[in-house]
Design an enzyme around this catalytic site. Structure first.
Site, PDB file in Angstrom:
ATOM      1  N   GLY A   1     -16.063  -5.794   4.719  1.00 22.10           N
ATOM      2  CA  GLY A   1     -15.612  -6.936   3.932  1.00 22.10           C
ATOM      3  C   GLY A   1     -14.110  -6.895   3.777  1.00 22.10           C
ATOM      4  O   GLY A   1     -13.459  -5.890   4.081  1.00 22.10           O
TER       5      GLY A   1
ATOM      6  N   PHE B   1      -5.877  -7.804  -0.897  1.00 19.04           N
ATOM      7  CA  PHE B   1      -5.219  -6.501  -0.942  1.00 19.04           C
ATOM      8  C   PHE B   1      -6.037  -5.417  -0.257  1.00 19.04           C
ATOM      9  O   PHE B   1      -5.533  -4.350   0.005  1.00 19.04           O
ATOM     10  CB  PHE B   1      -5.007  -6.053  -2.394  1.00 19.04           C
ATOM     11  CG  PHE B   1      -4.150  -6.987  -3.176  1.00 19.04           C
ATOM     12  CD1 PHE B   1      -2.781  -7.002  -2.987  1.00 19.04           C
ATOM     13  CD2 PHE B   1      -4.705  -7.859  -4.083  1.00 19.04           C
ATOM     14  CE1 PHE B   1      -1.991  -7.866  -3.700  1.00 19.04           C
ATOM     15  CE2 PHE B   1      -3.920  -8.729  -4.802  1.00 19.04           C
ATOM     16  CZ  PHE B   1      -2.549  -8.739  -4.608  1.00 19.04           C
TER      17      PHE B   1
ATOM     18  N   LYS C   1     -12.479   1.680   0.923  1.00 18.63           N
ATOM     19  CA  LYS C   1     -11.719   0.481   0.563  1.00 18.63           C
ATOM     20  C   LYS C   1     -10.249   0.813   0.748  1.00 18.63           C
ATOM     21  O   LYS C   1      -9.729   1.754   0.150  1.00 18.63           O
ATOM     22  CB  LYS C   1     -12.019   0.148  -0.902  1.00 18.63           C
ATOM     23  CG  LYS C   1     -11.465  -1.167  -1.347  1.00 18.63           C
ATOM     24  CD  LYS C   1     -12.080  -1.541  -2.684  1.00 18.63           C
ATOM     25  CE  LYS C   1     -11.913  -3.000  -2.946  1.00 18.63           C
ATOM     26  NZ  LYS C   1     -12.776  -3.497  -3.990  1.00 18.63           N
TER      27      LYS C   1
ATOM     28  N   ASP D   1     -15.823  -9.183 -14.284  1.00 18.89           N
ATOM     29  CA  ASP D   1     -15.879  -9.961 -13.049  1.00 18.89           C
ATOM     30  C   ASP D   1     -17.238  -9.810 -12.375  1.00 18.89           C
ATOM     31  O   ASP D   1     -17.315  -9.650 -11.160  1.00 18.89           O
ATOM     32  CB  ASP D   1     -14.747  -9.515 -12.116  1.00 18.89           C
ATOM     33  CG  ASP D   1     -14.498 -10.536 -11.011  1.00 18.89           C
ATOM     34  OD1 ASP D   1     -14.762 -11.723 -11.243  1.00 18.89           O
ATOM     35  OD2 ASP D   1     -14.058 -10.137  -9.918  1.00 18.89           O
TER      36      ASP D   1
END
Ligand code: AMP
Length: 427
Positions: free
Chosen positions: A19, A23, A41, A134
């Site tokens: 994905g 950033f 990540k 979130d």
């Protein structure tokens, strides 16, 4: 990291892209030692710094350390190069939960199962003073056993809103999952805001579409603020009652996590076990902390460093020019044996050997012998600060030569030198 199958820090074979955001890019990777799959990540340091996210990243790293729960994606370690920060995260093989929902709404038992896991994760994190802020479909992943894993708990500062297509995705910039008080910027209680988002998620799982949706954002906001949503005919009365308490636009009267956990619908036993993800050990993760990872992490280094470089760790390094310091991600015993190998190679005599300390001496013809103290300090069992300093002889004359040799001999175990040089492989 652009290349497929590159090796990161000699530890992870980095593979396909899972994905991507503004950033960060998320890659699948394999731990070369254990063969375990992980997700990495990769955050662009420059972009993150420019966006003023330095403090957020550091704060969020320290938050992530406190959050270890079966239903929260675990952050194993953090690494850094000059330009990138790497979060090594538990790999969620099953992908996004909402890919399943996009194929059709979930059966009540399956939705309840995931919802329970979500609430357990949220309750645990709230108990640690961590609010997600979130919660949305992209952040609900499944592992290989179908266990729900909430991602980005504590990393929400890094999550960008993305343009996505499809029924269940928020359209670009449309915070379909965000509580009304957050939208209106009135200041909000993180716990209550998370509960609203969980309510929207529950609705979406059971209905297959969003409760508040309109092409016009103002209209959508108004719908959310007025709790103006329709309950599909197939929703059971008990779930309707629970949703009405979760999707209460007034955060003060909105239900609490403990009330949700006492709710009859929440507690209802599944009617059938088919199509329901298997639980690990029959537990749903309630209050269950995962075993402490035995693997190294460099959280402390980054979270106590200055900016996002490591120089803050070596504040006094300029005071003694005849010293060399580095961070190593090896065990103390590996470091000590490497130091001894180095001593043999450089014809240094071991004068003293103690826990984490080696005193080495080099005979220099016609001069006082050069003495070097090598000391290993532990941050974590697999993260050490190593300091080599000259303590006798005529260091000014010999140190530059010795230093060059030391650097060469030790490079295999060095992760970052005190002068900011960081070792990276193929990254
Ligand atoms: P993020 O930037 O965290 O929103 O991640 C972007 C996308 O990468 C997610 O929506 C997932 O599809 C995928 N992804 C992120 N983390 C993981 C993980 N730990 N395991 C598997 N896929 C992931």
């Amino acid at each position: 990291m652009e290349n497929k199958d590159s090796v990161l820090m000699e530890r992870y074979e980095v593979g396909r892209l899972l994905g991507q955001g503004n950033f960060a890019k998320v890659h699948h990777a394999r731990d070369l030692k254990t063969g375990q799959s992980v997700a990495i990540k990769v955050i662009d340091k420059v972009k993150a710094l420019k966006a003023g996210l330095t403090n957020n990243i550091k704060r969020e790293i320290s938050v992530m350390r406190r959050v270890k729960h079966l239903n929260v994606l675990q952050l194993y370690e953090v690494m850094a190069s000059k330009t990138k920060i790497y979060f090594v995260i538990e790999y969620a093989k099953g992908g996004e939960l909402f890919n399943k929902v996009a194929k059709g709404r979930l059966k009540e038992d399956a939705a309840r199962k995931y919802f329970r896991q979500l609430i357990n994760a949220v309750e645990f994190c709230h108990g640690k003073g961590v609010f997600h802020r979130d919660l949305k479909p992209e952040n609900l992943l499944l592992d290989g056993n179908g266990v729900l894993k909430v991602s980005d708990f504590g990393l929400s500062a890094l999550v960008e809103s993305k343009c996505q297509d499809g029924l269940l995705r928020t359209t670009c910039g449309t915070p379909s999952y965000v509580a009304p008080e957050v939208i209106y910027g009135r200041g909000y209680d993180g716990m209550k805001a998370d509960i609203w988002s969980c309510g929207v998620i529950l609705y979406v799982m059971l209905a297959g579409y969003l409760p508040f949706h309109d092409a016009n954002m103002i209209v959508m906001y108004r719908k959310a603020s007025n709790a103006d949503y329709k309950l599909p005919t197939w929703f059971a009365p008990e779930v309707c009652r629970l949703l009405s308490r979760m999707l209460d636009p007034n955060p003060v009267t909105r239900t609490t996590i403990s009330e949700i956990m006492e709710d009859p619908w929440f507690r209802k036993k599944p009617e059938s076990h088919s199509n329901i993800p298997r639980e690990i050990g029959g537990e749903e993760g309630k209050g269950e902390e995962l075993r402490k990872p035995t693997r190294l992490n460099a959280f402390d280094i980054i979270s106590c460093s200055n900016g996002l470089n490591l120089s803050g760790l070596f504040a006094e390094s300029n005071q003694n020019k005849e010293a060399l310091k580095f961070v190593s991600l090896q065990s103390a015993s590996t470091i000590m044996s490497k130091l001894e190998d180095m001593a043999t190679h450089l014809k240094l005599q071991v004068k003293k050997r103690d826990r984490g300390l080696l005193i080495l001496e080099a005979s220099v013809e016609g001069r006082r012998p050069l003495s070097i103290d090598a000391e290993v300090f532990e941050f974590t069992p697999f993260c050490h600060l190593v300091e080599l300093k000259s303590c006798g002889g005529d260091p000014k004359e010999h140190w530059p030569i010795v230093e060059k040799q030391l650097r060469e001999d030790l490079r295999d175990i060095v992760w970052a030198w005190s002068d900011g040089r960081q070792r990276m492989n193929s990254a």
